[in-house]
Design an enzyme around this catalytic site. Structure first.
Site, mmCIF file in Angstrom:
data_model
loop_
_atom_site.group_PDB
_atom_site.id
_atom_site.type_symbol
_atom_site.label_atom_id
_atom_site.label_comp_id
_atom_site.label_asym_id
_atom_site.label_seq_id
_atom_site.Cartn_x
_atom_site.Cartn_y
_atom_site.Cartn_z
ATOM 1 N N THR A 100 0.285 7.486 8.699
ATOM 2 C CA THR A 100 1.351 7.122 7.761
ATOM 3 C C THR A 100 2.638 7.854 8.106
ATOM 4 O O THR A 100 2.612 9.013 8.569
ATOM 5 C CB THR A 100 0.950 7.428 6.302
ATOM 6 O OG1 THR A 100 2.135 7.611 5.518
ATOM 7 C CG2 THR A 100 0.106 8.674 6.165
ATOM 8 N N SER B 276 1.742 15.010 -0.058
ATOM 9 C CA SER B 276 0.622 14.897 -1.009
ATOM 10 C C SER B 276 -0.650 15.338 -0.279
ATOM 11 O O SER B 276 -0.656 15.478 0.951
ATOM 12 C CB SER B 276 0.444 13.454 -1.501
ATOM 13 O OG SER B 276 -0.193 12.666 -0.499
ATOM 14 N N TYR C 75 -3.272 13.451 0.003
ATOM 15 C CA TYR C 75 -3.620 12.300 0.840
ATOM 16 C C TYR C 75 -2.883 12.373 2.179
ATOM 17 O O TYR C 75 -3.490 12.271 3.251
ATOM 18 C CB TYR C 75 -3.285 10.983 0.115
ATOM 19 C CG TYR C 75 -3.009 9.838 1.057
ATOM 20 C CD1 TYR C 75 -4.024 9.316 1.858
ATOM 21 C CD2 TYR C 75 -1.719 9.300 1.192
ATOM 22 C CE1 TYR C 75 -3.767 8.284 2.759
ATOM 23 C CE2 TYR C 75 -1.455 8.277 2.083
ATOM 24 C CZ TYR C 75 -2.473 7.773 2.868
ATOM 25 O OH TYR C 75 -2.220 6.777 3.772
ATOM 26 N N HIS C 76 -1.560 12.562 2.112
ATOM 27 C CA HIS C 76 -0.797 12.587 3.362
ATOM 28 C C HIS C 76 -1.212 13.769 4.247
ATOM 29 O O HIS C 76 -1.184 13.676 5.475
ATOM 30 C CB HIS C 76 0.710 12.630 3.061
ATOM 31 C CG HIS C 76 1.232 11.336 2.490
ATOM 32 N ND1 HIS C 76 1.433 11.153 1.144
ATOM 33 C CD2 HIS C 76 1.550 10.162 3.080
ATOM 34 C CE1 HIS C 76 1.866 9.919 0.939
ATOM 35 N NE2 HIS C 76 1.944 9.293 2.087
ATOM 36 N N LYS D 121 -3.996 12.811 6.345
ATOM 37 C CA LYS D 121 -3.589 11.981 7.485
ATOM 38 C C LYS D 121 -3.078 12.860 8.637
ATOM 39 O O LYS D 121 -3.304 12.558 9.806
ATOM 40 C CB LYS D 121 -2.510 10.975 7.061
ATOM 41 C CG LYS D 121 -2.895 10.058 5.917
ATOM 42 C CD LYS D 121 -4.100 9.198 6.198
ATOM 43 C CE LYS D 121 -3.772 7.886 6.838
ATOM 44 N NZ LYS D 121 -4.947 6.970 6.871
HETATM 45 N N1 LIG Z 1 -1.304 -0.136 2.512
HETATM 46 C C1 LIG Z 1 -0.301 0.617 2.910
HETATM 47 O O1 LIG Z 1 0.843 0.414 2.498
HETATM 48 C C2 LIG Z 1 -0.526 1.726 3.910
HETATM 49 C C3 LIG Z 1 0.573 2.437 4.364
HETATM 50 C C4 LIG Z 1 0.398 3.447 5.311
HETATM 51 C C5 LIG Z 1 -0.882 3.720 5.778
HETATM 52 N N2 LIG Z 1 -1.950 3.023 5.294
HETATM 53 C C6 LIG Z 1 -3.279 3.347 5.839
HETATM 54 O O2 LIG Z 1 -3.891 2.145 6.258
HETATM 55 C C7 LIG Z 1 -5.302 2.203 6.031
HETATM 56 C C8 LIG Z 1 -5.737 0.996 5.215
HETATM 57 O O3 LIG Z 1 -5.016 0.994 3.988
HETATM 58 P P1 LIG Z 1 -5.283 -0.088 2.876
HETATM 59 O O4 LIG Z 1 -4.032 -0.215 2.104
HETATM 60 O O5 LIG Z 1 -5.920 -1.287 3.465
HETATM 61 O O6 LIG Z 1 -6.311 0.701 1.964
HETATM 62 P P2 LIG Z 1 -7.649 0.140 1.259
HETATM 63 O O7 LIG Z 1 -8.102 1.181 0.309
HETATM 64 O O8 LIG Z 1 -7.408 -1.207 0.701
HETATM 65 O O9 LIG Z 1 -8.629 0.001 2.486
HETATM 66 C C9 LIG Z 1 -9.437 1.043 2.945
HETATM 67 C C10 LIG Z 1 -10.869 0.526 2.917
HETATM 68 O O10 LIG Z 1 -11.711 1.544 3.453
HETATM 69 C C11 LIG Z 1 -12.877 1.609 2.661
HETATM 70 N N3 LIG Z 1 -13.444 2.959 2.763
HETATM 71 C C12 LIG Z 1 -12.903 4.128 2.337
HETATM 72 N N4 LIG Z 1 -13.754 5.138 2.573
HETATM 73 C C13 LIG Z 1 -14.847 4.605 3.182
HETATM 74 C C14 LIG Z 1 -16.075 5.143 3.647
HETATM 75 N N5 LIG Z 1 -16.361 6.434 3.503
HETATM 76 N N6 LIG Z 1 -16.973 4.298 4.207
HETATM 77 C C15 LIG Z 1 -16.708 2.971 4.320
HETATM 78 N N7 LIG Z 1 -15.568 2.407 3.878
HETATM 79 C C16 LIG Z 1 -14.646 3.217 3.315
HETATM 80 C C17 LIG Z 1 -12.403 1.281 1.237
HETATM 81 O O11 LIG Z 1 -13.433 0.817 0.408
HETATM 82 C C18 LIG Z 1 -11.339 0.221 1.502
HETATM 83 O O12 LIG Z 1 -11.862 -1.080 1.426
HETATM 84 C C19 LIG Z 1 -5.567 3.538 5.346
HETATM 85 O O13 LIG Z 1 -6.009 4.456 6.307
HETATM 86 C C20 LIG Z 1 -4.218 3.939 4.809
HETATM 87 O O14 LIG Z 1 -4.108 5.342 4.754
HETATM 88 C C21 LIG Z 1 -1.796 2.036 4.372
#
Ligand SMILES: NC(=O)c1ccc[n+]([C@@H]2O[C@H](COP(=O)([O-])OP(=O)(O)OC[C@H]3O[C@@H](n4cnc5c(N)ncnc54)[C@H](O)[C@@H]3O)[C@@H](O)[C@H]2O)c1
Length: 408
Positions: free
Chosen positions: A158, A193, A195-196, A199
């Site tokens: 991120t 945060s 969370y960040h 990452k």
């Molecule tokens: N959506 C955004 O705007 C955004 C921005 C920057 C970075 N990201 C990164 O992109 C990635 C995907 O984001 P997203 O928005 O699709 O999030 P999301 O929560 O919708 O998707 C993540 C998926 O991973 C699964 N998961 C989490 N822990 C798990 C585990 N231990 N075993 C199996 N499955 C597991 C969750 O159930 C979920 O379905 C993340 O790593 C997030 O940090 C997202």
């Protein structure tokens, strides 16, 4: 046929990624433990519409396209679950044929707890975030080290890893001259945060794996994503009706949150505007970040997959297409909403977060465009399209879950 594995394939980005690659002839396996859905239920936050199970979605995809997305429901913090994708002991929860697809050439790592407010609800949620995110990354790193060092890891990072420094943000790396000597280092990170911070730690873990074992890693520093519909879920014009059928199938639509915990800002603002709940601008609203359309996430991971990192390389791209301040996003949502007849208001509220509300922000983000990504920009028309989709589910939007005020 190239085989890809998507960790977190039930998520906001994971499911559209699965459809995207399946549509293009890849052999696709997805794994998820429903962490995100369960967290939505536990915290009682609103999803715009119910989302059918991953298995049901894969079945619908197969019915409509004849293509197979193999599904495993499993927790990737369990090392043996992760390792089963590489040593052949995999147990599919759903597949047309249950034969092992072989070691994946590329792994897309999305499987994390992705919310900053979630990670700061209290110490318990901070612990869940830290253990979940770091264990999944570490398990992946060791599985690849032990079974397949040529597998390309594409990990979603991120832009929040960098924070808001008073200098220009480079794509991952910076050359530093110190006392007459020069070297190249990861760009300084200062996450805002827990969370960040996980990452940042993910990046450090994988950088270690690259240095020790010649792993090949692409780390995509992504900004907040907006949008719902992706071309494979329904929106391509040249399809002779095939994708219309897909878009009408509610089973294929990705999860969409509009609440403070899991909703990203543009998605939230559109939902707030549709129910005429004032757009919640935290503090002065000068917080500036880089954004991208969900369709560009798909393009970016595709380009990164097609042109992989080399063994022994940690390649970093800043995955954003343009920058906006919160005030600019609120004004755009206000303008578009008003045109569509909504009484949209903007309200500056006390900032529950500890962050700079006015700051310098100048990130570089050319790398993915040089790889071939063609950006979609956030225009009034794109926003109006989101309004039209969200208003179909207007009655589902619960005003009581929009703002909780999780404090930093
Ligand atoms: N959506 C955004 O705007 C955004 C921005 C920057 C970075 N990201 C990164 O992109 C990635 C995907 O984001 P997203 O928005 O699709 O999030 P999301 O929560 O919708 O998707 C993540 C998926 O991973 C699964 N998961 C989490 N822990 C798990 C585990 N231990 N075993 C199996 N499955 C597991 C969750 O159930 C979920 O379905 C993340 O790593 C997030 O940090 C997202």
């Amino acid at each position: 046929m190239s085989h890809i594995l998507i960790l977190g394939g039930d998520g906001y980005l994971g499911w559209p990624t699965a459809m995207y690659f399946s549509d293009r002839g890849y052999e696709v396996t997805v794994v998820d433990n429903y962490f995100r859905r369960n967290a939505c239920v536990e915290l009682d936050v609103g999803m715009l519409y119910p989302v059918t199970s991953l298995i049901e979605r894969a079945k619908t995809w197969h019915e409509l396209t004849g293509k197979e997305i193999k599904v495993v429901i499993g927790d990737l913090t369990e090392p043996e679950v992760m390792r089963s994708f590489f040593d052949g002991r995999i147990q599919y929860s759903w597949a047309v044929d249950g034969n092992f697809s072989g070691i994946p050439e590329t792994v897309f790592h999305y499987a994390e707890q992705p919310s900053a407010p979630y990670s700061l609800i209290n110490y318990k949620y901070a612990n869940i975030t830290i253990t979940n995110n770091l264990l999944v990354t570490n398990n992946l790193m060791f599985a690849v080290r032990d079974f397949s060092r040529d597998t390309h890891i594409i990990k979603l990072g991120t832009m929040g890893e960098y924070g808001t420094p008073k200098i220009d943000i480079e794509e991952g790396w910076i050359d530093i001259e110190h006392k007459g000597k020069k070297d190249r280092f990861l760009f300084p990170r200062q996450a805002g945060s827990i969370y960040h911070t996980t990452k940042v730690m993910d990046t450090d873990l994988l950088w270690f794996g690259v240095r020790m074992w010649d792993l090949r890693v692409t780390d995509l520093m992504q900004g907040p994503v907006y949008g719902i519909e992706t071309e494979d879920g329904g929106q391509r014009a040249d399809d002779g009706g095939r994708r219309t059928e897909r878009s009408e199938s509610r089973h294929l639509r990705t999860i969409f949150n509009y609440d403070e915990i899991f909703g990203t800002i543009v998605n939230r603002f559109v939902a707030q505007a549709v129910v005429e709940y004032p757009l919640t601008v935290y503090g002065k609203g000068g917080q500036t970040r880089g954004y991208l359309n969900i369709n560009d996430t798909l393009q970016c991971v595709h380009m990164a997959e097609q042109k992989p990192a080399a063994n022994g390389e940690l390649r970093v791209f800043n995955q954003i297409m343009e920058t906006f301040s919160v005030n600019e996003l609120a004004e755009m949502t206000h303008r578009v909403g008003r045109k569509l007849g909504y009484d949209v208001q903007i309200e500056h509220i006390e900032n529950p977060r500890k962050e700079a509300e006015e700051h310098y922000y100048n990130p570089t983000y050319q790398g993915l465009i040089e790889l071939g990504v063609k950006p979609h920009y956030l225009t009034d028309d794109v926003l109006a399209g989101m309004f039209r989709l969200v208003e179909q589910y207007r009655d589902n939007i619960r005003k009581d879950v929009i703002f909780r005020g999780v404090k930093w």
